[in-house]
Structures are given as C-alpha cells and as structure tokens.
Design an enzyme around this catalytic site. Structure first.
Site, PDB file in Angstrom:
ATOM      1  CG  HIS A  53      -1.715  11.579  -4.812  1.00 46.25           C
ATOM      2  ND1 HIS A  53      -2.557  12.036  -5.056  1.00 46.25           N
ATOM      3  CD2 HIS A  53      -1.911  11.329  -3.166  1.00 46.25           C
ATOM      4  CE1 HIS A  53      -3.565  10.684  -5.063  1.00 46.25           C
ATOM      5  NE2 HIS A  53      -2.797  10.149  -3.832  1.00 46.25           N
TER       6      HIS A  53
HETATM    7  P1  TYD Z   1      -1.970   6.629  -1.259  1.00 48.61           P
HETATM    8  O1  TYD Z   1      -1.441   7.240  -2.191  1.00 48.61           O
HETATM    9  O2  TYD Z   1      -0.631   7.008  -0.379  1.00 48.61           O
HETATM   10  O3  TYD Z   1      -3.238   6.893  -0.547  1.00 48.61           O
HETATM   11  P2  TYD Z   1      -4.099   7.705  -0.171  1.00 48.61           P
HETATM   12  O4  TYD Z   1      -4.304   8.491  -2.103  1.00 48.61           O
HETATM   13  O5  TYD Z   1      -5.158   7.213  -0.454  1.00 48.61           O
HETATM   14  O6  TYD Z   1      -3.813   8.821   0.230  1.00 48.61           O
HETATM   15  O7  TYD Z   1      -1.344   4.980  -0.852  1.00 48.61           O
HETATM   16  C1  TYD Z   1      -0.786   4.332   0.511  1.00 48.61           C
HETATM   17  C2  TYD Z   1       0.158   2.976   0.081  1.00 48.61           C
HETATM   18  O8  TYD Z   1      -1.146   2.216  -0.483  1.00 48.61           O
HETATM   19  C3  TYD Z   1       0.970   3.085  -1.051  1.00 48.61           C
HETATM   20  O9  TYD Z   1       2.572   2.876  -0.221  1.00 48.61           O
HETATM   21  C4  TYD Z   1       0.625   3.192  -2.254  1.00 48.61           C
HETATM   22  C5  TYD Z   1      -0.588   2.194  -2.209  1.00 48.61           C
HETATM   23  N1  TYD Z   1      -1.322   2.216  -3.247  1.00 48.61           N
HETATM   24  C6  TYD Z   1      -0.950   0.717  -3.640  1.00 48.61           C
HETATM   25  O10 TYD Z   1      -0.154  -0.086  -3.882  1.00 48.61           O
HETATM   26  N2  TYD Z   1      -2.251   0.913  -4.621  1.00 48.61           N
HETATM   27  C7  TYD Z   1      -2.819   2.019  -4.730  1.00 48.61           C
HETATM   28  O11 TYD Z   1      -3.353   1.706  -5.977  1.00 48.61           O
HETATM   29  C8  TYD Z   1      -3.363   2.789  -4.434  1.00 48.61           C
HETATM   30  C9  TYD Z   1      -4.282   4.057  -4.451  1.00 48.61           C
HETATM   31  C10 TYD Z   1      -2.219   2.917  -3.485  1.00 48.61           C
END
Ligand code: TYD
Length: 142
Positions: A53
């Site tokens: 992302h």
């Molecule tokens: P995600 O963005 O997929 O993690 P990564 O970038 O590490 O692959 O996030 C996984 C889940 O956690 C998603 O449901 C959103 C939640 N999340 C939060 O609630 N707060 C945060 O600061 C982050 C980074 C994720």
C-alpha cells in the site's frame, strides 16, 4: 530528487557502552517528523508480503530492531530495495510511496514509527489506482 534520495537511509547513533547498546530516536531530530504512532510486525515468515500500500498522509521510519527483512519502495517509476538488518539503521518513507515488506527472518521484529494516527482512509491499497494517482500528480508538477 531520485527515489533513493527521497527514501533516505538513516544511521542512528549508538549511545551504548560496556553495558550494551542504546539507540535513541528523537522525533523531529534524528527522523524528519514527530512520532504519533508506533507499531511493530513480527512472526511473519519468509513467504509473506506485507504492506502493499501507499499512504497519502503518513510518513514512516522502518527499523528492524531484531532480525532482518527487506522493503521494496517504488513511486511507480523508480524502485529501491532496502535490506533492514541492523537496529542502528532505518529507512525514511515519505508520503505516497508504495511499499512491500518481505523476506522476514524468523526473529524479525520490524519497528515502524509513523507521523500520524491510524486512518484507514488514507491508504491506497490497489496498485493500479496508485499508478493512476501518481500519474495525475506528475501532470500537475511538471
Ligand atoms: P495492514 O495495514 O494490513 O498491515 P501491514 O501494513 O503491516 O501489512 O494492517 C493490518 C490490520 O491492522 C488492518 O486491519 C488495519 C489494522 N491497523 C490498525 O488498526 N492500526 C495501525 O496503525 C495499523 C498499521 C494497522
């Protein structure tokens, strides 16, 4: 500026002594923003790709405080792969950079410092949408 110049590798000072190592990161001083959020990623194995992302508002610093991982950064034109393998180094990721984190070692603990509180709406999670957005941005900045 090239992507590599924008996504700076940061080397933190070691304030350690005979008792062990100590790394201090001060918001706005050793990194370019005030820290509003901290999270860390562990227990991801070598087959996993995380991230995938770009963020419209948030800036990040990524540090492997244990183990190692890789982060692939792109702005849709250039690509820059960073191996995070020392607690004293990090990579600064400005806004609107697409990131993939992968090749996690079993002991990897990837610490992420963020400039914002979490807001799912500022994430671009579709790569085609991201490329379109960057194309639009470039039109306005030539
Ligand atoms: P995600 O963005 O997929 O993690 P990564 O970038 O590490 O692959 O996030 C996984 C889940 O956690 C998603 O449901 C959103 C939640 N999340 C939060 O609630 N707060 C945060 O600061 C982050 C980074 C994720």
């Amino acid at each position: 500026m090239t992507l590599k110049e924008r996504c700076r590798i940061l080397q933190f000072d070691d304030l350690g002594d005979e008792r062990g190592k100590l790394v201090v990161i001060e918001g706005g001083e050793s990194i370019p923003f005030e820290v509003k959020r901290v999270f860390y990623i562990y227990d991801s194995d070598a087959s996993v790709i995380r991230g995938q992302h770009a963020n419209v508002e948030s800036e990040f610093v990524l540090i492997n405080v244990a183990g190692q991982s890789k982060v692939r950064l792109t702005d849709g034109l250039e690509e820059f792969i960073v191996e995070l393998n020392r607690p004293m180094m990090g990579v600064y990721i400005p806004r609107l950079i697409w990131k993939d984190m992968y090749d996690f070692s079993p002991d990897s603990v990837l610490l992420v410092l963020a400039s914002t509180h979490y807001d799912g709406k500022e994430y671009v999670r579709n790569y085609e949408d991201y490329l379109k957005k960057m194309e639009e941005n470039r039109k306005w900045h030539v």
